[in-house]
Design an enzyme around this catalytic site. Structure first.
Site, PDB file in Angstrom:
ATOM      1  CD  GLU A 154      62.940  73.106  26.842  1.00  0.00           C
ATOM      2  OE1 GLU A 154      61.748  73.387  26.580  1.00  0.00           O
ATOM      3  OE2 GLU A 154      63.687  73.860  27.494  1.00  0.00           O
ATOM      4  CG  ASP A 195      53.785  74.211  22.692  1.00  0.00           C
ATOM      5  OD1 ASP A 195      54.412  74.528  23.707  1.00  0.00           O
ATOM      6  OD2 ASP A 195      53.730  73.050  22.254  1.00  0.00           O
TER       7      ASP A 195
END
Length: 255
Positions: A51, A62
């Site tokens: 990824e 995040d």
């Protein structure tokens, strides 16, 4: 290339009696020169799917480790064009499935059709857009499918059963199950509610289910045996690289 590539790679791991391994690294991290070296090491040392993060200035999903890494990449001038160009150059050496993860704005600015075409040419098998709801992503999902790129459904603890069923209708590649109600980063153990949620996702989706956003230690994989098909780890890998160690060393510990 096939839209089933990601599912195939995870199912291959399952056939070997293990959980599929999906390491995450922001594009261009820790620097331009070392990034592709790390990607190749991840591939050579057991990654089933890799990824690659598309750095963005407002990474709302995040955690602090991934956010700091992504912002560093932006400061270094890394963008989607750079990632796709580099992937085109290195893809033939990578046997793992390749997935891009990020936010909608950079892709929209790139141009949806152009992105799909260029990503396909670069060997991208799937895409995760963290801030794209199901309803707003249907047309884009269909566009990506024309280029054999899977738009990965994101579900989690707060996803109602009816909505999970909705995501399952057009889901390709695998289902990404978010283990926390906040941002990415490691947690010491997996709550029972996460395991229950994963069991529900396994019932609803006919594609593999991967767990992300909460893996900190390799020992957690034992908890997931028989519960999930694949595991995503990003913050742990970034911290490992920041400590001066290699991706090869990281994969040996997690395998």
């Amino acid at each position: 290339m096939s839209i089933t590539k990601l599912a195939d790679k995870i199912n291959e791991a399952k056939a070997q009696g293990r959980i599929g391994l999906i390491p995450f690294l922001p594009g261009g991290y820790p620097n331009r020169d070392q990034f592709w070296k790390e990607i190749l090491e991840l591939d050579e040392n057991g990654a089933d799917v890799i990824e690659i993060g598309m750095p963005f200035s407002d990474p709302v999903a995040d955690g602090p480790v991934v956010e700091a890494a992504s912002l560093k990449c932006l400061e270094d001038g890394i963008n989607l064009k750079w990632i796709l160009a580099g992937l085109s150059e290195h893809r033939a050496k990578i046997s793992a499935g390749v997935l891009l993860m990020g936010y909608y704005n950079p892709v929209l600015q790139y141009g949806l059709e152009k992105f799909a075409k260029d990503a396909c040419a670069a060997g991208v098998n799937g895409l995760i857009i963290a801030d794209l709801p199901y309803e707003e992503g249907v047309e884009f999902r269909d566009l990506l499918a024309k280029y054999e790129i899977a738009l990965i459904p994101l579900v989690g603890l707060n996803t109602e059963p009816e909505r999970m069923a909705l995501y399952s209708k057009g889901g390709n590649g695998f289902c990404y199950y978010v283990s926390v109600l906040g941002t990415t980063g490691g947690t010491a153990s997996l709550p029972e509610e996460v395991k229950n949620g994963l069991a529900k996702a396994q019932e609803v989706f006919d594609i593999p289910v991967a767990l992300g956003f909460g893996l900190k230690e390799p020992s957690q994989l034992k908890e997931l045996d028989g519960v999930v098909d694949a595991a995503v780890f990003g913050s742990a890998l970034i911290k490992h690289i920041d400590s001066g160690k290699s991706s090869a060393e990281f994969m040996k510990v997690w395998k």
